[in-house]
Every structure is written in C-alpha cells, then in structure tokens.
Design a protein around this motif. Structure first.
Motif, PDB file in Angstrom:
ATOM      1  N   ARG A  67       1.670 -12.489  -2.595  1.00  0.00           N
ATOM      2  CA  ARG A  67       2.850 -12.345  -1.749  1.00  0.00           C
ATOM      3  C   ARG A  67       3.592 -11.101  -2.203  1.00  0.00           C
ATOM      4  NH1 ARG A  67       6.280 -17.709  -1.097  1.00  0.00           N
ATOM      5  NH2 ARG A  67       7.081 -16.438   0.613  1.00  0.00           N
ATOM      6  N   CYS A  68       4.091 -10.350  -1.219  1.00  0.00           N
ATOM      7  CA  CYS A  68       4.725  -9.074  -1.558  1.00  0.00           C
ATOM      8  C   CYS A  68       5.774  -8.727  -0.518  1.00  0.00           C
ATOM      9  CB  CYS A  68       3.647  -7.975  -1.607  1.00  0.00           C
ATOM     10  SG  CYS A  68       4.262  -6.324  -2.007  1.00  0.00           S
ATOM     11  N   ARG A  69       6.936  -8.341  -0.974  1.00  0.00           N
ATOM     12  CA  ARG A  69       7.968  -7.799  -0.092  1.00  0.00           C
ATOM     13  C   ARG A  69       7.981  -6.293  -0.234  1.00  0.00           C
ATOM     14  NH1 ARG A  69      13.105 -11.861  -1.346  1.00  0.00           N
ATOM     15  NH2 ARG A  69      12.151 -13.765  -0.493  1.00  0.00           N
ATOM     16  N   ILE A  70       7.958  -5.607   0.884  1.00  0.00           N
ATOM     17  CA  ILE A  70       7.989  -4.144   0.834  1.00  0.00           C
ATOM     18  C   ILE A  70       9.110  -3.627   1.732  1.00  0.00           C
ATOM     19  CG2 ILE A  70       5.536  -4.020   0.314  1.00  0.00           C
ATOM     20  CD1 ILE A  70       4.994  -3.205   3.142  1.00  0.00           C
ATOM     21  N   PRO A  71       9.695  -2.504   1.374  1.00  0.00           N
ATOM     22  CA  PRO A  71      10.814  -1.970   2.162  1.00  0.00           C
ATOM     23  C   PRO A  71      10.368  -1.543   3.557  1.00  0.00           C
ATOM     24  CG  PRO A  71      10.738  -0.981  -0.033  1.00  0.00           C
ATOM     25  CD  PRO A  71       9.448  -1.713   0.161  1.00  0.00           C
ATOM     26  N   LEU A  72      11.289  -1.574   4.473  1.00  0.00           N
ATOM     27  CA  LEU A  72      11.039  -1.130   5.837  1.00  0.00           C
ATOM     28  C   LEU A  72      10.778   0.378   5.843  1.00  0.00           C
ATOM     29  CD1 LEU A  72      11.054  -2.153   8.808  1.00  0.00           C
ATOM     30  CD2 LEU A  72      13.461  -1.473   8.895  1.00  0.00           C
ATOM     31  N   GLY A  73       9.853   0.805   6.666  1.00  0.00           N
ATOM     32  CA  GLY A  73       9.612   2.232   6.841  1.00  0.00           C
ATOM     33  C   GLY A  73       8.580   2.832   5.914  1.00  0.00           C
ATOM     34  N   LYS A  74       7.947   2.016   5.088  1.00  0.00           N
ATOM     35  CA  LYS A  74       6.952   2.530   4.153  1.00  0.00           C
ATOM     36  C   LYS A  74       5.545   2.493   4.782  1.00  0.00           C
ATOM     37  CE  LYS A  74       9.496   2.946   0.307  1.00  0.00           C
ATOM     38  NZ  LYS A  74       9.669   4.207  -0.434  1.00  0.00           N
ATOM     39  N   HIS A  75       4.817   3.593   4.627  1.00  0.00           N
ATOM     40  CA  HIS A  75       3.385   3.549   4.881  1.00  0.00           C
ATOM     41  C   HIS A  75       2.735   2.715   3.776  1.00  0.00           C
ATOM     42  CE1 HIS A  75       4.769   7.075   7.095  1.00  0.00           C
ATOM     43  NE2 HIS A  75       3.643   7.035   7.794  1.00  0.00           N
ATOM     44  N   VAL A  76       1.580   2.166   4.062  1.00  0.00           N
ATOM     45  CA  VAL A  76       0.900   1.289   3.107  1.00  0.00           C
ATOM     46  C   VAL A  76      -0.488   1.854   2.803  1.00  0.00           C
ATOM     47  CG1 VAL A  76      -0.021  -1.018   2.695  1.00  0.00           C
ATOM     48  CG2 VAL A  76       2.165  -0.741   3.896  1.00  0.00           C
ATOM     49  N   LEU A  77      -0.770   2.068   1.528  1.00  0.00           N
ATOM     50  CA  LEU A  77      -2.084   2.513   1.086  1.00  0.00           C
ATOM     51  C   LEU A  77      -2.733   1.404   0.268  1.00  0.00           C
ATOM     52  CD1 LEU A  77      -4.179   4.858   0.822  1.00  0.00           C
ATOM     53  CD2 LEU A  77      -3.067   5.414  -1.359  1.00  0.00           C
ATOM     54  N   VAL A  78      -3.946   1.018   0.675  1.00  0.00           N
ATOM     55  CA  VAL A  78      -4.651  -0.067  -0.015  1.00  0.00           C
ATOM     56  C   VAL A  78      -6.144   0.254  -0.048  1.00  0.00           C
ATOM     57  CG1 VAL A  78      -4.802  -1.405   2.135  1.00  0.00           C
ATOM     58  CG2 VAL A  78      -5.061  -2.565  -0.066  1.00  0.00           C
ATOM     59  N   PRO A  79      -6.804   0.020  -1.177  1.00  0.00           N
ATOM     60  CA  PRO A  79      -8.250   0.232  -1.225  1.00  0.00           C
ATOM     61  C   PRO A  79      -9.002  -0.964  -0.658  1.00  0.00           C
ATOM     62  CG  PRO A  79      -7.470  -0.467  -3.370  1.00  0.00           C
ATOM     63  CD  PRO A  79      -6.252  -0.354  -2.491  1.00  0.00           C
ATOM     64  N   LEU A  80     -10.069  -0.689   0.093  1.00  0.00           N
ATOM     65  CA  LEU A  80     -10.970  -1.760   0.488  1.00  0.00           C
ATOM     66  C   LEU A  80     -11.919  -2.066  -0.672  1.00  0.00           C
ATOM     67  CD1 LEU A  80      -9.826  -0.701   3.199  1.00  0.00           C
ATOM     68  CD2 LEU A  80     -12.049  -1.210   4.210  1.00  0.00           C
ATOM     69  N   LEU A 164      -2.000   2.684   6.347  1.00  0.00           N
ATOM     70  CA  LEU A 164      -1.348   2.113   7.526  1.00  0.00           C
ATOM     71  C   LEU A 164       0.015   2.748   7.764  1.00  0.00           C
ATOM     72  CD1 LEU A 164      -2.049  -1.685   6.947  1.00  0.00           C
ATOM     73  CD2 LEU A 164      -3.165  -0.197   8.619  1.00  0.00           C
ATOM     74  N   PRO A 165       0.387   2.965   9.026  1.00  0.00           N
ATOM     75  CA  PRO A 165       1.765   3.373   9.317  1.00  0.00           C
ATOM     76  C   PRO A 165       2.713   2.225   8.999  1.00  0.00           C
ATOM     77  CG  PRO A 165       0.591   2.874  11.347  1.00  0.00           C
ATOM     78  CD  PRO A 165      -0.423   2.806  10.234  1.00  0.00           C
ATOM     79  N   PRO A 166       4.008   2.501   8.951  1.00  0.00           N
ATOM     80  CA  PRO A 166       4.959   1.439   8.615  1.00  0.00           C
ATOM     81  C   PRO A 166       4.805   0.211   9.510  1.00  0.00           C
ATOM     82  CG  PRO A 166       6.049   3.570   8.554  1.00  0.00           C
ATOM     83  CD  PRO A 166       4.681   3.809   9.116  1.00  0.00           C
ATOM     84  N   LEU A 167       4.823  -0.955   8.880  1.00  0.00           N
ATOM     85  CA  LEU A 167       4.714  -2.207   9.601  1.00  0.00           C
ATOM     86  C   LEU A 167       6.065  -2.615  10.174  1.00  0.00           C
ATOM     87  CD1 LEU A 167       2.518  -4.104   6.986  1.00  0.00           C
ATOM     88  CD2 LEU A 167       1.735  -3.151   9.158  1.00  0.00           C
ATOM     89  N   SER A 168       6.036  -3.380  11.236  1.00  0.00           N
ATOM     90  CA  SER A 168       7.278  -3.859  11.844  1.00  0.00           C
ATOM     91  C   SER A 168       7.961  -4.854  10.911  1.00  0.00           C
ATOM     92  CB  SER A 168       6.974  -4.508  13.190  1.00  0.00           C
ATOM     93  OG  SER A 168       6.101  -5.603  13.026  1.00  0.00           O
TER      94      SER A 168
END
Length: 206
Positions: A67-80, A164-168
């Motif tokens: 579980r993770c809370r992230i600030p609004l407006g952040k792009h997300v980088l994650v490795p597959l 990913l672009p910023p999530l809603s």
C-alpha cells in the motif's frame, strides 16, 4: 491511460532509471525498497519536489502486496523486471564499464512474459520500455556520509520499465508480473516478478 516514452522534467527515461537505482542504494542494506513487503518504505527518500515518484519491484524471492500513498501530480516509474550490477573502477576487483554492462544485458534477452494491470485493465506490453544505460553511473554519487560508502564505482542497469503519467486522485491498483527464461545465470536467469500496489493518490505521502 497510455504510458510515456519521452522525457519528464527534461530528463530522458533511461536517466530516470539511473536515479531510481540511486534511490534504492540510498537505503541501508536489507532495507532497500525492493525488499519491502507491505509498502511501508514507499515514501522514504523520495524527491518530494521532483516530477517522478519511484515504485519498486522485488528481488524475485517473494511476492509483494503493498500500500502506498503518493502525491497528486507525480509521474510514476516502476520496473517490470530488471537487472543491475556495480563494481569498483579501481583496485583488485575493478571492472570496466563494458564489463559491468555485460553483466546486466543477458537475462533481458530472455524475457518470457510481462503483464501489467492498472485498475483491472491490461496495459499493452508495447507501453513498457526496455531501457539500458548507455553509459555507466556511480550509484552512490548522491548519498551523504551516513549512507552507503562512496565510489568511485561503475554501475549499469538493463530491464523493462513503465513510466506512467500522473494518476487521477483516489485509489488505484497496479499489478505487475514478469519473468525471465534463461539458464546461463544461475541466480536470476529464471527470475519471477509478482507484485501489486494499492495506490492512494492525492493524500500526503507515507
């Protein structure tokens, strides 16, 4: 939602992966975010002012539900799924940059599958990117005296990433599964990634 392939904040994706590895190396041994089982390290050592929020995979030894809370407006980088290697530039165990890079490419030529679900919808695999560092970097360059020992080191990484672009605002679920199918690397040639994030976007990061 379409993953991104171009620069964010004037920085190319491959450079963001080097910064991602510096982020993981900023933690003490055994506390790196890719060893986190529940997401409790999600907000640690993040750049609160930067445009990109880092999420971790695993080291392949366990499945993670975080579980993770992230600030609004952040792009997300994650490795597959990815590989990383570093070695000293000088001394008895010195490696050249080319030697370090050779350590990280092999398994990524043996990718068997990579699946991403965002809020129950499968993202096209073409949205992920194989990113290989074109030049070596020092993984400890941005750590302070209380962090890992400083270099100089050569480091390189190679793998499949999602930007990913910023999530809603609100709750999202990100699920990732990937695996290699190589036999030449006894440690990671058959590595499996299987992890999931429940993301709360727009709340203070924890």
């Amino acid at each position: 939602m379409q993953p991104l392939r171009g620069p964010v904040g004037g920085v190319q994706p491959v450079e963001w992966t080097a910064r991602w590895w510096r982020w993981t190396r900023s933690f003490p041994d055994s506390l790196q975010p890719y060893l986190d089982r529940d997401g409790s390290r999600c907000a640690m050592n993040q750049d609160e002012e930067g445009p990109v929020w880092f999420l971790a995979g695993t080291d392949g030894s366990f499945d993670a539900e975080r579980r993770c809370r992230i600030p609004l407006g952040k792009h997300v980088l994650v490795p597959l799924i990815n590989m990383y290697y570093h070695a000293p530039r000088f001394g008895r165990y010195a490696h050249t940059c080319d030697q370090v890079k050779a350590q990280v490419t092999l398994n990524n030529d043996r990718l068997v599958s990579a699946v991403v679900l965002l809020d129950g919808r499968r993202l096209d695999r073409q949205g992920s990117m194989r990113l290989t560092t074109a030049k070596c970097f020092d993984p400890f360059a941005e750590t302070d005296a209380s962090g890992p020992p400083t270099g100089p080191y050569h480091a390189a990484s190679d793998g499949y990433w999602l930007l990913l672009p910023p999530l809603s605002p609100g709750r999202h679920r990100l699920s990732i599964g990937a695996n290699y199918g190589g036999d030449e690397d006894e440690d990671f040639g058959r590595m499996i990634q299987n992890f999931e994030y429940e993301l709360e976007v727009g709340e203070p990061a924890v």
